[in-house]
Design a protein around this motif. Structure first.
Motif, PDB file in Angstrom:
ATOM      1  N   ASN A  57      84.181  14.539  84.824  1.00 23.79           N
ATOM      2  CA  ASN A  57      83.955  15.864  84.247  1.00 23.79           C
ATOM      3  C   ASN A  57      84.978  16.842  84.848  1.00 23.79           C
ATOM      4  O   ASN A  57      84.947  17.093  86.054  1.00 23.79           O
ATOM      5  N   GLY A  83      82.379  11.289  78.605  1.00 23.16           N
ATOM      6  CA  GLY A  83      81.115  10.572  78.376  1.00 23.16           C
ATOM      7  C   GLY A  83      81.128   9.579  77.242  1.00 23.16           C
ATOM      8  O   GLY A  83      80.344   8.636  77.240  1.00 23.16           O
ATOM      9  N   ASN A  84      81.993   9.777  76.261  1.00 26.58           N
ATOM     10  CA  ASN A  84      81.962   8.944  75.065  1.00 26.58           C
ATOM     11  C   ASN A  84      82.740   7.637  75.309  1.00 26.58           C
ATOM     12  O   ASN A  84      83.895   7.479  74.917  1.00 26.58           O
ATOM     13  N   THR A 131      89.788  17.696  63.556  1.00 27.08           N
ATOM     14  CA  THR A 131      89.229  16.782  64.565  1.00 27.08           C
ATOM     15  C   THR A 131      87.705  16.920  64.542  1.00 27.08           C
ATOM     16  O   THR A 131      87.164  17.788  63.848  1.00 27.08           O
ATOM     17  N   ARG A 183      90.220  11.298  72.394  1.00 25.77           N
ATOM     18  CA  ARG A 183      89.741  11.677  71.055  1.00 25.77           C
ATOM     19  C   ARG A 183      90.535  12.868  70.551  1.00 25.77           C
ATOM     20  O   ARG A 183      91.114  13.622  71.335  1.00 25.77           O
ATOM     21  N   ASN A 198      93.787  19.537  78.176  1.00 28.83           N
ATOM     22  CA  ASN A 198      93.356  19.532  76.768  1.00 28.83           C
ATOM     23  C   ASN A 198      91.837  19.502  76.587  1.00 28.83           C
ATOM     24  O   ASN A 198      91.332  19.941  75.563  1.00 28.83           O
ATOM     25  N   TYR A 201      84.055  30.854  73.898  1.00 32.95           N
ATOM     26  CA  TYR A 201      85.259  30.047  73.632  1.00 32.95           C
ATOM     27  C   TYR A 201      86.523  30.923  73.723  1.00 32.95           C
ATOM     28  O   TYR A 201      87.499  30.551  74.383  1.00 32.95           O
ATOM     29  N   ILE A 218      92.774  15.828  69.304  1.00 31.07           N
ATOM     30  CA  ILE A 218      94.149  16.262  69.605  1.00 31.07           C
ATOM     31  C   ILE A 218      94.675  15.513  70.828  1.00 31.07           C
ATOM     32  O   ILE A 218      95.824  15.060  70.848  1.00 31.07           O
ATOM     33  N   ILE A 257      92.488  22.591  63.490  1.00 32.57           N
ATOM     34  CA  ILE A 257      93.077  21.248  63.444  1.00 32.57           C
ATOM     35  C   ILE A 257      91.965  20.255  63.106  1.00 32.57           C
ATOM     36  O   ILE A 257      90.861  20.343  63.672  1.00 32.57           O
TER      37      ILE A 257
HETATM   38  P1  NAP Z   1      87.386  16.774  70.475  1.00 35.68           P
HETATM   39  O1  NAP Z   1      87.828  15.944  69.317  1.00 35.68           O
HETATM   40  O2  NAP Z   1      85.981  17.242  70.528  1.00 35.68           O
HETATM   41  O3  NAP Z   1      87.750  15.985  71.849  1.00 35.68           O
HETATM   42  C1  NAP Z   1      87.473  16.584  73.081  1.00 35.68           C
HETATM   43  C2  NAP Z   1      87.906  15.705  74.226  1.00 35.68           C
HETATM   44  O4  NAP Z   1      87.650  16.413  75.454  1.00 35.68           O
HETATM   45  C3  NAP Z   1      87.131  14.393  74.318  1.00 35.68           C
HETATM   46  O5  NAP Z   1      87.981  13.366  74.803  1.00 35.68           O
HETATM   47  C4  NAP Z   1      86.039  14.707  75.354  1.00 35.68           C
HETATM   48  O6  NAP Z   1      85.550  13.559  76.052  1.00 35.68           O
HETATM   49  C5  NAP Z   1      86.826  15.602  76.309  1.00 35.68           C
HETATM   50  N1  NAP Z   1      85.948  16.455  77.116  1.00 35.68           N
HETATM   51  C6  NAP Z   1      85.023  17.347  76.679  1.00 35.68           C
HETATM   52  N2  NAP Z   1      84.395  17.919  77.730  1.00 35.68           N
HETATM   53  C7  NAP Z   1      84.925  17.375  78.847  1.00 35.68           C
HETATM   54  C8  NAP Z   1      84.681  17.525  80.238  1.00 35.68           C
HETATM   55  N3  NAP Z   1      83.755  18.382  80.717  1.00 35.68           N
HETATM   56  N4  NAP Z   1      85.415  16.783  81.112  1.00 35.68           N
HETATM   57  C9  NAP Z   1      86.349  15.913  80.673  1.00 35.68           C
HETATM   58  N5  NAP Z   1      86.631  15.721  79.368  1.00 35.68           N
HETATM   59  C10 NAP Z   1      85.920  16.432  78.463  1.00 35.68           C
HETATM   60  O7  NAP Z   1      88.260  18.113  70.573  1.00 35.68           O
HETATM   61  P2  NAP Z   1      89.690  18.483  69.934  1.00 35.68           P
HETATM   62  O8  NAP Z   1      89.498  19.135  68.625  1.00 35.68           O
HETATM   63  O9  NAP Z   1      90.624  17.339  70.048  1.00 35.68           O
HETATM   64  O10 NAP Z   1      90.121  19.650  70.934  1.00 35.68           O
HETATM   65  C11 NAP Z   1      90.948  19.402  72.056  1.00 35.68           C
HETATM   66  C12 NAP Z   1      91.382  20.739  72.614  1.00 35.68           C
HETATM   67  O11 NAP Z   1      92.055  21.502  71.600  1.00 35.68           O
HETATM   68  C13 NAP Z   1      90.221  21.606  73.110  1.00 35.68           C
HETATM   69  O12 NAP Z   1      90.596  22.272  74.295  1.00 35.68           O
HETATM   70  C14 NAP Z   1      90.041  22.607  71.980  1.00 35.68           C
HETATM   71  O13 NAP Z   1      89.475  23.802  72.430  1.00 35.68           O
HETATM   72  C15 NAP Z   1      91.476  22.779  71.523  1.00 35.68           C
HETATM   73  N6  NAP Z   1      91.590  23.282  70.155  1.00 35.68           N
HETATM   74  C16 NAP Z   1      91.095  22.566  69.107  1.00 35.68           C
HETATM   75  C17 NAP Z   1      91.205  23.091  67.823  1.00 35.68           C
HETATM   76  C18 NAP Z   1      90.690  22.365  66.608  1.00 35.68           C
HETATM   77  O14 NAP Z   1      90.658  22.957  65.533  1.00 35.68           O
HETATM   78  N7  NAP Z   1      90.309  21.099  66.716  1.00 35.68           N
HETATM   79  C19 NAP Z   1      91.832  24.335  67.619  1.00 35.68           C
HETATM   80  C20 NAP Z   1      92.324  25.022  68.715  1.00 35.68           C
HETATM   81  C21 NAP Z   1      92.206  24.502  69.983  1.00 35.68           C
HETATM   82  P3  NAP Z   1      84.419  12.598  75.365  1.00 35.68           P
HETATM   83  O15 NAP Z   1      85.155  11.820  74.316  1.00 35.68           O
HETATM   84  O16 NAP Z   1      83.919  11.774  76.491  1.00 35.68           O
HETATM   85  O17 NAP Z   1      83.392  13.524  74.773  1.00 35.68           O
END
Ligand code: NAP
Length: 248
Positions: A64, A39-40, A191, A16, A91, A156, A18, A189
């Motif tokens: 996890n 989980g999703n 998402t 999902r 990630n 965070y 990024i 970003i």
């Molecule tokens: P997202 O859309 O919420 O996707 C998160 C992904 O991480 C999902 O595939 C989720 O799995 C998986 N995940 C969550 N908890 C987990 C665990 N305990 N074990 C294994 N997998 C796990 O998030 P995103 O926005 O793409 O963010 C990805 C990364 O970029 C994160 O580290 C976030 O902190 C960082 N980031 C994001 C932003 C932003 O603005 N979006 C900015 C800076 C940094 P499920 O699908 O099963 O839930």
């Protein structure tokens, strides 16, 4: 842009947001990718269907990252199934925002466990596998939040700053083995992670970004593929902001 033919990549949270963008970019560049999630199942299956043209070059695994024994079991399977691991992208990440005075211990622990301990768990076993071939690239998905410290994100920010600090130590431990570890720091970003932000806050945050917009997933994956490439051979312990000018 880069060629990852015959390389094996693990992208945590790779189904999902990024992570999904990063997985797709690696597949298009020739790699075999193990995309993990927690989980999703529905989102993971949808993602697999979307990329069905890549066949068995995309493998999904559910566990996890915060759970050390689940991570160990994952790597035990990985080592049996694949001849080598060239690239790990740490990630997977979550947010549980709350001002510190109201932050419950559960929200503190969940974020630190997933974002920081998860990075440690995955990096530890990846390094053990990579050392055998004396080659590896690790990229942590940190955040500008780890350097700016936005209000409501003490957990965070600590987890994201922790990833950077950890990479500085690990980079020195593994440099002789030709393994690099670097960080990217996205700003905002588009998402699902930030979909819950109220409209007013989105407006406020966008006004603070010099480019006056949020970033796209592809704008992050390009930088990740660079750090993961053979070409980035003399870069380790580094951190790159991808934040439209919103730098600490
Ligand atoms: P997202 O859309 O919420 O996707 C998160 C992904 O991480 C999902 O595939 C989720 O799995 C998986 N995940 C969550 N908890 C987990 C665990 N305990 N074990 C294994 N997998 C796990 O998030 P995103 O926005 O793409 O963010 C990805 C990364 O970029 C994160 O580290 C976030 O902190 C960082 N980031 C994001 C932003 C932003 O603005 N979006 C900015 C800076 C940094 P499920 O699908 O099963 O839930």
């Amino acid at each position: 842009m880069f060629n990852f033919n015959s390389q094996h990549v693990i992208v945590t949270g790779g189904t999902r947001g990024i992570g999904a963008g990063i997985t797709e970019s690696f597949l298009k560049a020739g790699a075999t990718v193990v995309a993990t999630y927690s989980g999703n199942d529905e989102a993971a299956q949808k993602f697999k269907d979307h990329l069905s043209s890549f066949g068995d070059k995309l493998i999904l695994k559910k566990f996890n990252v915060a759970n050390a024994s689940e991570v160990e079991a994952f790597f035990s399977d990985f080592d049996k199934q694949f001849p080598s691991l060239e690239i790990l992208i740490n990630n997977a990440g979550i947010r549980r925002d709350q001002i510190v005075a109201s932050m419950g211990e559960g929200d503190w622990d969940a974020v630190i466990d997933t974002n920081l301990k998860g990075t440690y768990n995955m990096t530890k076993f990846a390094v053990l596998t990579m050392m055998k071939n004396r080659y590896g690239r690790i990229v942590n998905m940190s955040s500008v939040g780890g350097k700016l410290g936005l209000p409501g994100q003490a957990n965070y920010a600590a987890s994201k700053a922790g990833q950077i600090a950890m990479s500085l130590s690990v980079s020195k431990e593994v440099a002789k083995r030709n393994i690099t570890i670097n960080n990217v720091c996205p700003g905002f970003i588009e998402t699902e992670l930030i979909k819950d932000l109220p409209d007013e806050q989105v407006k406020e945050y966008k006004s603070q970004v010099p480019m006056k917009r949020f970033g796209k997933v592809e704008e992050v994956s390009h930088a990740v593929l660079f750090f993961a490439s053979k070409e980035a051979s003399y870069i380790t312990g580094a951190t790159l902001d991808i934040a439209g000018g919103l730098n600490a």
